[in-house]
Design a protein around this motif. Structure first.
Motif, mmCIF file in Angstrom:
data_model
loop_
_atom_site.group_PDB
_atom_site.id
_atom_site.type_symbol
_atom_site.label_atom_id
_atom_site.label_comp_id
_atom_site.label_asym_id
_atom_site.label_seq_id
_atom_site.Cartn_x
_atom_site.Cartn_y
_atom_site.Cartn_z
ATOM 1 N N GLN A 8 0.823 -1.200 0.000
ATOM 2 C CA GLN A 8 0.000 0.000 0.000
ATOM 3 C C GLN A 8 0.863 1.258 0.000
ATOM 4 O O GLN A 8 0.583 2.214 -0.736
ATOM 5 C CB GLN A 8 -0.927 0.023 1.217
ATOM 6 N N LEU A 9 1.891 1.277 0.808
ATOM 7 C CA LEU A 9 2.769 2.441 0.872
ATOM 8 C C LEU A 9 3.533 2.609 -0.436
ATOM 9 O O LEU A 9 3.669 3.727 -0.940
ATOM 10 C CB LEU A 9 3.729 2.341 2.049
ATOM 11 N N VAL A 15 5.792 3.307 -6.738
ATOM 12 C CA VAL A 15 6.956 2.455 -6.987
ATOM 13 C C VAL A 15 6.649 1.030 -6.539
ATOM 14 O O VAL A 15 5.630 0.766 -5.900
ATOM 15 C CB VAL A 15 8.214 2.974 -6.247
ATOM 16 N N SER A 16 7.562 0.121 -6.840
ATOM 17 C CA SER A 16 7.417 -1.257 -6.379
ATOM 18 C C SER A 16 7.843 -1.364 -4.917
ATOM 19 O O SER A 16 8.527 -0.471 -4.391
ATOM 20 C CB SER A 16 8.282 -2.197 -7.222
ATOM 21 N N VAL A 17 7.462 -2.457 -4.285
ATOM 22 C CA VAL A 17 7.873 -2.692 -2.897
ATOM 23 C C VAL A 17 9.395 -2.785 -2.826
ATOM 24 O O VAL A 17 10.013 -2.270 -1.888
ATOM 25 C CB VAL A 17 7.220 -3.975 -2.331
ATOM 26 N N ARG A 18 9.992 -3.394 -3.821
ATOM 27 C CA ARG A 18 11.457 -3.519 -3.848
ATOM 28 C C ARG A 18 12.123 -2.138 -3.855
ATOM 29 O O ARG A 18 13.091 -1.897 -3.132
ATOM 30 C CB ARG A 18 11.860 -4.325 -5.078
ATOM 31 N N THR A 19 11.600 -1.231 -4.672
ATOM 32 C CA THR A 19 12.143 0.131 -4.721
ATOM 33 C C THR A 19 11.910 0.853 -3.401
ATOM 34 O O THR A 19 12.810 1.528 -2.886
ATOM 35 C CB THR A 19 11.524 0.919 -5.887
ATOM 36 N N LEU A 20 10.714 0.702 -2.843
ATOM 37 C CA LEU A 20 10.418 1.326 -1.552
ATOM 38 C C LEU A 20 11.422 0.879 -0.499
ATOM 39 O O LEU A 20 11.958 1.699 0.250
ATOM 40 C CB LEU A 20 8.994 0.985 -1.099
ATOM 41 N N MET A 21 11.693 -0.411 -0.460
ATOM 42 C CA MET A 21 12.624 -0.928 0.541
ATOM 43 C C MET A 21 14.054 -0.449 0.273
ATOM 44 O O MET A 21 14.822 -0.225 1.208
ATOM 45 C CB MET A 21 12.544 -2.442 0.623
#
Length: 61
Positions: A8-9, A15-21
């Motif tokens: 959700q964030l 962006v993707s979750v991978r990019t967020l992380m």
């Protein structure tokens, strides 16, 4: 602020979750101190607030 999943964030940031992380890596120590576990799927409200402030993410109300 409410709890959100990483997905959700990431969607709010566009962006993707991978990019967020990857964006979170500079804050890894602080996030760990705040109680974030590496494999957590749901981010607690105080962590969501921290991340939207640090990463300048607009979250709809």
């Amino acid at each position: 602020m409410k709890a959100m999943s990483k997905q959700q964030l990431a969607d709010c940031a566009g962006v993707s979750v991978r990019t967020l992380m990857a964006w979170c890596r500079p804050y890894a120590k602080k996030l760990e101190e705040m109680g974030l576990r590496p494999r957590a799927k749901v981010l607690e409200p105080h962590i969501v607030k921290f991340l939207i402030h640090k990463l300048c993410i607009d979250v709809p109300p």
